[in-house]
Design a protein around this motif. Structure first.
Motif, PDB file in Angstrom:
ATOM      1  N   SER A  74       0.828  -1.208   0.000  1.00 18.57           N
ATOM      2  CA  SER A  74       0.000   0.000   0.000  1.00 18.57           C
ATOM      3  C   SER A  74       0.859   1.254   0.000  1.00 18.57           C
ATOM      4  N   PHE A  75       0.239   2.362  -0.424  1.00 23.01           N
ATOM      5  CA  PHE A  75       0.895   3.673  -0.478  1.00 23.01           C
ATOM      6  C   PHE A  75       0.007   4.668   0.260  1.00 23.01           C
ATOM      7  N   ALA A  76       0.620   5.522   1.084  1.00 25.88           N
ATOM      8  CA  ALA A  76      -0.137   6.548   1.820  1.00 25.88           C
ATOM      9  C   ALA A  76      -0.315   7.758   0.914  1.00 25.88           C
ATOM     10  N   THR A  77      -1.506   7.896   0.345  1.00 21.78           N
ATOM     11  CA  THR A  77      -1.762   8.975  -0.611  1.00 21.78           C
ATOM     12  C   THR A  77      -1.705  10.351   0.041  1.00 21.78           C
ATOM     13  N   ASN A  78      -2.185  10.476   1.259  1.00 24.52           N
ATOM     14  CA  ASN A  78      -2.164  11.768   1.937  1.00 24.52           C
ATOM     15  C   ASN A  78      -1.258  11.752   3.170  1.00 24.52           C
ATOM     16  N   GLY A  79      -0.411  10.758   3.235  1.00 23.57           N
ATOM     17  CA  GLY A  79       0.497  10.644   4.372  1.00 23.57           C
ATOM     18  C   GLY A  79      -0.091   9.895   5.549  1.00 23.57           C
ATOM     19  N   LYS A  80      -1.406   9.612   5.528  1.00 18.53           N
ATOM     20  CA  LYS A  80      -2.031   8.946   6.676  1.00 18.53           C
ATOM     21  C   LYS A  80      -2.787   7.682   6.296  1.00 18.53           C
ATOM     22  N   SER A  81      -3.686   7.769   5.327  1.00 15.49           N
ATOM     23  CA  SER A  81      -4.467   6.577   4.971  1.00 15.49           C
ATOM     24  C   SER A  81      -3.830   5.875   3.779  1.00 15.49           C
ATOM     25  N   PHE A  82      -3.710   4.554   3.904  1.00 16.67           N
ATOM     26  CA  PHE A  82      -3.039   3.759   2.879  1.00 16.67           C
ATOM     27  C   PHE A  82      -4.035   3.266   1.840  1.00 16.67           C
ATOM     28  N   GLN A  83      -3.585   3.290   0.581  1.00 17.72           N
ATOM     29  CA  GLN A  83      -4.373   2.772  -0.529  1.00 17.72           C
ATOM     30  C   GLN A  83      -3.627   1.566  -1.102  1.00 17.72           C
ATOM     31  N   GLU A  84      -4.334   0.458  -1.260  1.00 17.45           N
ATOM     32  CA  GLU A  84      -3.712  -0.771  -1.756  1.00 17.45           C
ATOM     33  C   GLU A  84      -3.241  -0.616  -3.200  1.00 17.45           C
ATOM     34  N   ILE A  85      -2.008  -1.088  -3.466  1.00 16.20           N
ATOM     35  CA  ILE A  85      -1.449  -1.061  -4.818  1.00 16.20           C
ATOM     36  C   ILE A  85      -1.427  -2.476  -5.404  1.00 16.20           C
ATOM     37  N   LYS A  86      -1.050  -3.459  -4.578  1.00 15.99           N
ATOM     38  CA  LYS A  86      -0.905  -4.830  -5.068  1.00 15.99           C
ATOM     39  C   LYS A  86      -1.185  -5.805  -3.938  1.00 15.99           C
ATOM     40  N   ARG A  87      -1.762  -6.943  -4.305  1.00 14.64           N
ATOM     41  CA  ARG A  87      -2.039  -8.035  -3.368  1.00 14.64           C
ATOM     42  C   ARG A  87      -1.424  -9.293  -3.974  1.00 14.64           C
ATOM     43  N   PHE A  88      -0.634 -10.014  -3.178  1.00 13.93           N
ATOM     44  CA  PHE A  88       0.074 -11.187  -3.682  1.00 13.93           C
ATOM     45  C   PHE A  88      -0.121 -12.339  -2.703  1.00 13.93           C
ATOM     46  N   GLY A  89      -0.815 -13.405  -3.140  1.00 21.22           N
ATOM     47  CA  GLY A  89      -1.087 -14.561  -2.285  1.00 21.22           C
ATOM     48  C   GLY A  89       0.014 -15.594  -2.339  1.00 21.22           C
ATOM     49  N   VAL A  90       0.265 -16.221  -1.197  1.00 23.51           N
ATOM     50  CA  VAL A  90       1.281 -17.261  -1.069  1.00 23.51           C
ATOM     51  C   VAL A  90       0.648 -18.439  -0.340  1.00 23.51           C
ATOM     52  N   LEU A  99       8.457 -16.794   3.449  1.00 25.57           N
ATOM     53  CA  LEU A  99       7.375 -16.206   2.667  1.00 25.57           C
ATOM     54  C   LEU A  99       7.919 -14.917   2.073  1.00 25.57           C
ATOM     55  N   SER A 100       7.697 -14.693   0.781  1.00 28.51           N
ATOM     56  CA  SER A 100       8.271 -13.496   0.173  1.00 28.51           C
ATOM     57  C   SER A 100       7.382 -12.938  -0.926  1.00 28.51           C
ATOM     58  N   SER A 101       7.614 -11.663  -1.217  1.00 28.30           N
ATOM     59  CA  SER A 101       6.894 -10.945  -2.260  1.00 28.30           C
ATOM     60  C   SER A 101       7.774  -9.783  -2.704  1.00 28.30           C
ATOM     61  N   SER A 102       7.432  -9.188  -3.850  1.00 30.58           N
ATOM     62  CA  SER A 102       8.172  -8.006  -4.289  1.00 30.58           C
ATOM     63  C   SER A 102       7.239  -7.079  -5.045  1.00 30.58           C
ATOM     64  N   LEU A 103       7.670  -5.843  -5.175  1.00 31.02           N
ATOM     65  CA  LEU A 103       6.909  -4.825  -5.896  1.00 31.02           C
ATOM     66  C   LEU A 103       7.891  -4.025  -6.738  1.00 31.02           C
ATOM     67  N   SER A 104       7.630  -3.974  -8.043  1.00 31.32           N
ATOM     68  CA  SER A 104       8.468  -3.181  -8.948  1.00 31.32           C
ATOM     69  C   SER A 104       7.943  -1.768  -8.994  1.00 31.32           C
ATOM     70  N   LYS A 105       8.834  -0.818  -9.329  1.00 29.75           N
ATOM     71  CA  LYS A 105       8.392   0.570  -9.392  1.00 29.75           C
ATOM     72  C   LYS A 105       7.256   0.690 -10.401  1.00 29.75           C
ATOM     73  N   LEU A 106       6.319   1.548 -10.082  1.00 31.24           N
ATOM     74  CA  LEU A 106       5.089   1.647 -10.848  1.00 31.24           C
ATOM     75  C   LEU A 106       5.261   2.399 -12.164  1.00 31.24           C
ATOM     76  N   ASP A 107       6.233   3.270 -12.225  1.00 32.32           N
ATOM     77  CA  ASP A 107       6.485   4.075 -13.416  1.00 32.32           C
ATOM     78  C   ASP A 107       8.001   4.143 -13.581  1.00 32.32           C
ATOM     79  N   SER A 108       8.498   5.186 -14.182  1.00 27.09           N
ATOM     80  CA  SER A 108       9.955   5.313 -14.313  1.00 27.09           C
ATOM     81  C   SER A 108      10.614   5.536 -12.950  1.00 27.09           C
TER      82      SER A 108
END
Length: 142
Positions: A74-90, A99-108
């Protein structure tokens, strides 16, 4: 002599019972820029926007065969509340594993701000684990 043997036998039975009823254990989530031996060795709290990929890992022991784990990034859009970006099940294959997961940068570049990775379990009663990290540009560090 019989009394000492009886006490020793009782002690051994108590130890055996305690060991056989091990509960599920999960280590804290570590976040890092690269894996070593399939996991994060140390936790990193600050990343640059150029970091290509961010990894998260946790070590789980004694998980039931029917349990599942989900990493929620998740990413904190306003610094306080988090918005989900990705969900990865294991689905753990063994009772004890990494248990592991990764997230690639969303843009450049990664957007500057606060991120969170949460590890949620189903099929077992374990409190969800969370770990926060920050993407900070070089200009902000000056």
């Amino acid at each position: 002599m019989k009394s000492r043997f009886g006490i020793f036998l009782c002690f051994c039975l108590l130890i055996f019972a305690a060991c056989s009823s091990e509960r599920s254990m999960v280590s804290e989530i570590k976040v890092c820029p690269e894996f070593t031996n399939h996991r994060c060795q140390t936790h990193v709290e600050i990343f640059s926007p150029q970091t290509p990929e961010i990894f998260a890992s946790s070590i789980a022991n004694n998980l039931p065969a029917d349990s599942t784990a989900t990493f929620v990034w998740s990413f904190a859009t306003n610094g306080k509340s988090f918005q989900e970006i990705k969900r990865f099940g294991v689905t753990p294959g063994n009772q004890s594993e990494i248990l592991s997961s990764s997230l690639s940068k969303l843009d450049s570049l990664w957007p500057v701000g606060t991120y969170q990775v949460e590890l949620i379990f189903s099929g077992i009663e374990i409190t969800p684990l969370t770990s926060n990290f920050v993407i900070k540009s070089t200009r902000e560090e000056m």
